[in-house]
Motif scaffolding. Sequence first.
Motif, PDB file in Angstrom:
ATOM      1  N   GLU A  56       0.838  -1.193   0.000  1.00 51.23           N
ATOM      2  CA  GLU A  56       0.000   0.000   0.000  1.00 51.23           C
ATOM      3  C   GLU A  56       0.878   1.250   0.000  1.00 51.23           C
ATOM      4  O   GLU A  56       1.940   1.257   0.615  1.00 51.23           O
ATOM      5  N   VAL A  57       0.415   2.279  -0.699  1.00 42.97           N
ATOM      6  CA  VAL A  57       1.062   3.597  -0.649  1.00 42.97           C
ATOM      7  C   VAL A  57      -0.030   4.648  -0.510  1.00 42.97           C
ATOM      8  O   VAL A  57      -1.149   4.451  -0.974  1.00 42.97           O
ATOM      9  N   LYS A  58       0.329   5.767   0.160  1.00 45.94           N
ATOM     10  CA  LYS A  58      -0.613   6.870   0.341  1.00 45.94           C
ATOM     11  C   LYS A  58       0.150   8.181   0.366  1.00 45.94           C
ATOM     12  O   LYS A  58       1.315   8.217   0.773  1.00 45.94           O
ATOM     13  N   GLY A  59      -0.566   9.229  -0.009  1.00 43.22           N
ATOM     14  CA  GLY A  59      -0.016  10.566   0.141  1.00 43.22           C
ATOM     15  C   GLY A  59       1.088  10.866  -0.860  1.00 43.22           C
ATOM     16  O   GLY A  59       1.329  10.107  -1.805  1.00 43.22           O
ATOM     17  N   SER A  60       1.754  11.975  -0.621  1.00 43.09           N
ATOM     18  CA  SER A  60       2.798  12.426  -1.534  1.00 43.09           C
ATOM     19  C   SER A  60       3.812  13.269  -0.778  1.00 43.09           C
ATOM     20  O   SER A  60       3.457  13.999   0.146  1.00 43.09           O
TER      21      SER A  60
ATOM     22  N   PRO B 277       5.357   8.528  -2.730  1.00 41.93           N
ATOM     23  CA  PRO B 277       4.322   8.467  -1.686  1.00 41.93           C
ATOM     24  C   PRO B 277       4.928   8.794  -0.318  1.00 41.93           C
ATOM     25  O   PRO B 277       6.099   8.521  -0.070  1.00 41.93           O
TER      26      PRO B 277
ATOM     27  N   TYR C 123       3.646   7.545   2.494  1.00 41.85           N
ATOM     28  CA  TYR C 123       3.417   6.367   3.346  1.00 41.85           C
ATOM     29  C   TYR C 123       3.562   5.119   2.488  1.00 41.85           C
ATOM     30  O   TYR C 123       3.119   5.097   1.336  1.00 41.85           O
TER      31      TYR C 123
ATOM     32  N   GLU D 229       5.494  -0.578   8.139  1.00 41.07           N
ATOM     33  CA  GLU D 229       4.819   0.624   7.670  1.00 41.07           C
ATOM     34  C   GLU D 229       5.753   1.791   7.939  1.00 41.07           C
ATOM     35  O   GLU D 229       6.375   1.850   9.004  1.00 41.07           O
TER      36      GLU D 229
ATOM     37  N   GLU E 222       6.647   6.212   7.044  1.00 37.54           N
ATOM     38  CA  GLU E 222       6.263   7.511   6.499  1.00 37.54           C
ATOM     39  C   GLU E 222       7.516   8.346   6.299  1.00 37.54           C
ATOM     40  O   GLU E 222       8.563   8.054   6.872  1.00 37.54           O
TER      41      GLU E 222
END
Length: 160
Positions: free
Chosen positions: A79-83, A103, A105, A121, A123
Amino acid sequence: MAVKPIVIHPAEVLETKTKAVDCFDKKLTKLLDDMYDTMLELDGVGLAAPQIGISKRVAVVDTGEESGRIDLVNPEILEVKGSQTDIEGCLSFPALYGTVERPNYVKVKAFDKKGKPFTIEAEGFLARALLHEIDHLDGVLFISKIIQYYTEKELAEMEG
């Protein structure tokens, strides 16, 4: 433990998707230890096996944060999220730096040197380092993602 020479771009091994590890033995442990020593010696925060000429799905990361040394064998991004956008360099591209968007996250599934699965996980900077090294394992180089290039002199001036 031994410091290995870094493969400098252009080199076919850097742009080739790596093969999965299927044997968790003393040779794998030695490879990971040698990669870690090499990374530390060269002041890096990550190193992928292709960077020392070995086309295996193996990388080490240590950003100096509380996570410490992370051995990644057969990592897979779940999974990846954000930028986030920041300046990156790479040991296989001496004196070349550039702004790269990634990403913010990432969730990664991998195996340790003994073959035990784990999930991490991350960030920010650690996510960036993990993604950069996993890209190497897929034959993807950070230069293909650079938005703006910088010289060492420009970086020094920015750090002032």
